[in-house]
Design a protein around this motif. Sequence first.
Motif, PDB file in Angstrom:
ATOM      1  N   GLY A 125       0.822  -1.207   0.000  1.00 48.35           N
ATOM      2  CA  GLY A 125       0.000   0.000   0.000  1.00 48.35           C
ATOM      3  C   GLY A 125       0.851   1.250   0.000  1.00 48.35           C
ATOM      4  N   ILE A 126       0.268   2.335   0.547  1.00 53.15           N
ATOM      5  CA  ILE A 126       0.982   3.595   0.599  1.00 53.15           C
ATOM      6  C   ILE A 126       0.941   4.151   2.015  1.00 53.15           C
ATOM      7  CG2 ILE A 126       0.525   4.156  -1.818  1.00 53.15           C
ATOM      8  CD1 ILE A 126      -1.638   6.043  -0.939  1.00 53.15           C
ATOM      9  N   ALA A 127       1.887   5.007   2.332  1.00 52.94           N
ATOM     10  CA  ALA A 127       1.849   5.819   3.545  1.00 52.94           C
ATOM     11  C   ALA A 127       1.337   7.173   3.082  1.00 52.94           C
ATOM     12  CB  ALA A 127       3.238   5.933   4.168  1.00 52.94           C
ATOM     13  N   CYS A 128       0.103   7.498   3.425  1.00 52.04           N
ATOM     14  CA  CYS A 128      -0.589   8.601   2.769  1.00 52.04           C
ATOM     15  C   CYS A 128      -1.165   9.586   3.774  1.00 52.04           C
ATOM     16  CB  CYS A 128      -1.700   7.997   1.924  1.00 52.04           C
ATOM     17  SG  CYS A 128      -2.678   9.192   1.033  1.00 52.04           S
ATOM     18  N   GLY A 129      -0.798  10.877   3.636  1.00 47.52           N
ATOM     19  CA  GLY A 129      -1.375  11.954   4.425  1.00 47.52           C
ATOM     20  C   GLY A 129      -1.555  13.174   3.537  1.00 47.52           C
ATOM     21  N   LEU A 130      -2.469  14.054   3.902  1.00 48.49           N
ATOM     22  CA  LEU A 130      -2.685  15.227   3.050  1.00 48.49           C
ATOM     23  C   LEU A 130      -1.443  16.107   2.964  1.00 48.49           C
ATOM     24  CD1 LEU A 130      -6.353  16.379   3.742  1.00 48.49           C
ATOM     25  CD2 LEU A 130      -5.454  15.206   1.742  1.00 48.49           C
ATOM     26  N   LEU A 131      -0.700  16.268   4.064  1.00 49.95           N
ATOM     27  CA  LEU A 131       0.532  17.067   4.002  1.00 49.95           C
ATOM     28  C   LEU A 131       1.754  16.214   3.703  1.00 49.95           C
ATOM     29  CD1 LEU A 131       0.175  19.693   6.872  1.00 49.95           C
ATOM     30  CD2 LEU A 131       0.331  20.149   4.435  1.00 49.95           C
ATOM     31  N   VAL A 132       1.950  15.135   4.473  1.00 48.86           N
ATOM     32  CA  VAL A 132       3.175  14.332   4.410  1.00 48.86           C
ATOM     33  C   VAL A 132       2.823  12.849   4.326  1.00 48.86           C
ATOM     34  CG1 VAL A 132       5.293  13.703   5.654  1.00 48.86           C
ATOM     35  CG2 VAL A 132       4.426  16.048   5.777  1.00 48.86           C
ATOM     36  N   GLY A 133       3.478  12.141   3.420  1.00 48.03           N
ATOM     37  CA  GLY A 133       3.281  10.698   3.339  1.00 48.03           C
ATOM     38  C   GLY A 133       3.936   9.973   4.501  1.00 48.03           C
ATOM     39  N   ARG A 134       5.236  10.182   4.676  1.00 46.22           N
ATOM     40  CA  ARG A 134       5.971   9.528   5.763  1.00 46.22           C
ATOM     41  C   ARG A 134       7.001  10.499   6.315  1.00 46.22           C
ATOM     42  NH1 ARG A 134       7.931   4.493   3.578  1.00 46.22           N
ATOM     43  NH2 ARG A 134       9.522   5.714   2.505  1.00 46.22           N
ATOM     44  N   MET A 135       7.082  10.565   7.656  1.00 46.91           N
ATOM     45  CA  MET A 135       8.099  11.417   8.283  1.00 46.91           C
ATOM     46  C   MET A 135       9.014  10.556   9.146  1.00 46.91           C
ATOM     47  SD  MET A 135       5.657  13.590  10.959  1.00 46.91           S
ATOM     48  CE  MET A 135       6.943  14.577  11.702  1.00 46.91           C
ATOM     49  N   THR A 136      10.303  10.918   9.115  1.00 40.82           N
ATOM     50  CA  THR A 136      11.319  10.203   9.884  1.00 40.82           C
ATOM     51  C   THR A 136      12.250  11.230  10.513  1.00 40.82           C
ATOM     52  OG1 THR A 136      11.245   8.407   8.260  1.00 40.82           O
ATOM     53  CG2 THR A 136      13.125   8.441   9.771  1.00 40.82           C
ATOM     54  N   GLY A 137      12.300  11.260  11.852  1.00 37.75           N
ATOM     55  CA  GLY A 137      13.173  12.209  12.542  1.00 37.75           C
ATOM     56  C   GLY A 137      12.883  13.648  12.172  1.00 37.75           C
ATOM     57  N   ALA A 138      11.608  14.009  12.060  1.00 41.49           N
ATOM     58  CA  ALA A 138      11.217  15.303  11.507  1.00 41.49           C
ATOM     59  C   ALA A 138      10.265  16.045  12.437  1.00 41.49           C
ATOM     60  CB  ALA A 138      10.575  15.094  10.144  1.00 41.49           C
ATOM     61  N   THR A 139       9.926  17.278  12.052  1.00 38.20           N
ATOM     62  CA  THR A 139       9.048  18.136  12.850  1.00 38.20           C
ATOM     63  C   THR A 139       7.930  18.692  11.987  1.00 38.20           C
ATOM     64  OG1 THR A 139      10.884  18.760  14.294  1.00 38.20           O
ATOM     65  CG2 THR A 139       8.964  20.208  14.294  1.00 38.20           C
ATOM     66  N   LEU A 140       6.708  18.617  12.516  1.00 47.03           N
ATOM     67  CA  LEU A 140       5.523  19.197  11.891  1.00 47.03           C
ATOM     68  C   LEU A 140       4.849  20.042  12.967  1.00 47.03           C
ATOM     69  CD1 LEU A 140       3.852  18.933   9.184  1.00 47.03           C
ATOM     70  CD2 LEU A 140       2.469  17.262  10.398  1.00 47.03           C
ATOM     71  N   GLU A 141       4.788  21.371  12.756  1.00 42.35           N
ATOM     72  CA  GLU A 141       4.263  22.279  13.776  1.00 42.35           C
ATOM     73  C   GLU A 141       3.254  23.255  13.185  1.00 42.35           C
ATOM     74  OE1 GLU A 141       7.951  23.031  16.782  1.00 42.35           O
ATOM     75  OE2 GLU A 141       7.974  24.191  14.920  1.00 42.35           O
ATOM     76  N   TYR A 142       2.176  23.505  13.940  1.00 40.95           N
ATOM     77  CA  TYR A 142       1.191  24.543  13.614  1.00 40.95           C
ATOM     78  C   TYR A 142       0.642  24.397  12.196  1.00 40.95           C
ATOM     79  CZ  TYR A 142       3.646  26.256  17.689  1.00 40.95           C
ATOM     80  OH  TYR A 142       4.251  26.331  18.919  1.00 40.95           O
ATOM     81  N   CYS A 143       0.343  23.167  11.817  1.00 40.51           N
ATOM     82  CA  CYS A 143      -0.159  22.879  10.477  1.00 40.51           C
ATOM     83  C   CYS A 143      -1.596  22.373  10.546  1.00 40.51           C
ATOM     84  CB  CYS A 143       0.714  21.824   9.802  1.00 40.51           C
ATOM     85  SG  CYS A 143       2.408  22.376   9.472  1.00 40.51           S
ATOM     86  N   THR A 144      -2.334  22.572   9.461  1.00 43.20           N
ATOM     87  CA  THR A 144      -3.698  22.073   9.366  1.00 43.20           C
ATOM     88  C   THR A 144      -3.882  21.378   8.021  1.00 43.20           C
ATOM     89  OG1 THR A 144      -4.643  24.054   8.334  1.00 43.20           O
ATOM     90  CG2 THR A 144      -4.544  24.018  10.746  1.00 43.20           C
TER      91      THR A 144
END
Length: 181
Positions: A125-144
């Motif tokens: 299958g897929i790793a699926c998100g509206l903003l990011v598919g897959r994150m590794t050692g990362a930062t996602l802040e104040y997003c919608t």
Amino acid sequence: FVSAIKANPGGNFILTENIHLGDTINSSIISNTFSGTLNGDGFTISYVATASAASPFGLFQTVSGTIENLNINASMTLSVVDVGGNAAETPVGLLCGELNGGTIQNCNAINCMINSNVPSPNGKGIACGLLVGRMTGATLEYCTASGNIIANGSVGGLVGAALGTNTIKACYFSGSVTGTL
């Protein structure tokens, strides 16, 4: 915009207007790893994609730098092609397929859609998100993110899959997510 980032993926960029990239996108728009800084300055990038994904797929294929203050308005219909054997899920996101050690802050996916409701040939299958598919050692802040996702695999509103140690702070999703393994 696209040619400047492709020519200097480690550079610093600021948007000065809204950008529509087209209605027939069939591959990641920026396919090299983006390690620079993009300040969207509140502007919107829009596109429509219909594609087959065998590698990370999104506006940016892979991000290890910083993207901030950017809006995305996009829709994507895709199938996943066999990447061979025991390969991991193919990461798919409208902003970036893979966020690897990078930072995304103050970004919004507005009224977006991803439809990949087809089984993948490798069963992953897929790793699926509206903003990011897959994150590794990362930062996602104040997003919608707002919209709808239909996909097979690891599916989430903002991020499809998070591996390792990540930070997700003050983010939210509204819409519907339908996923099967």
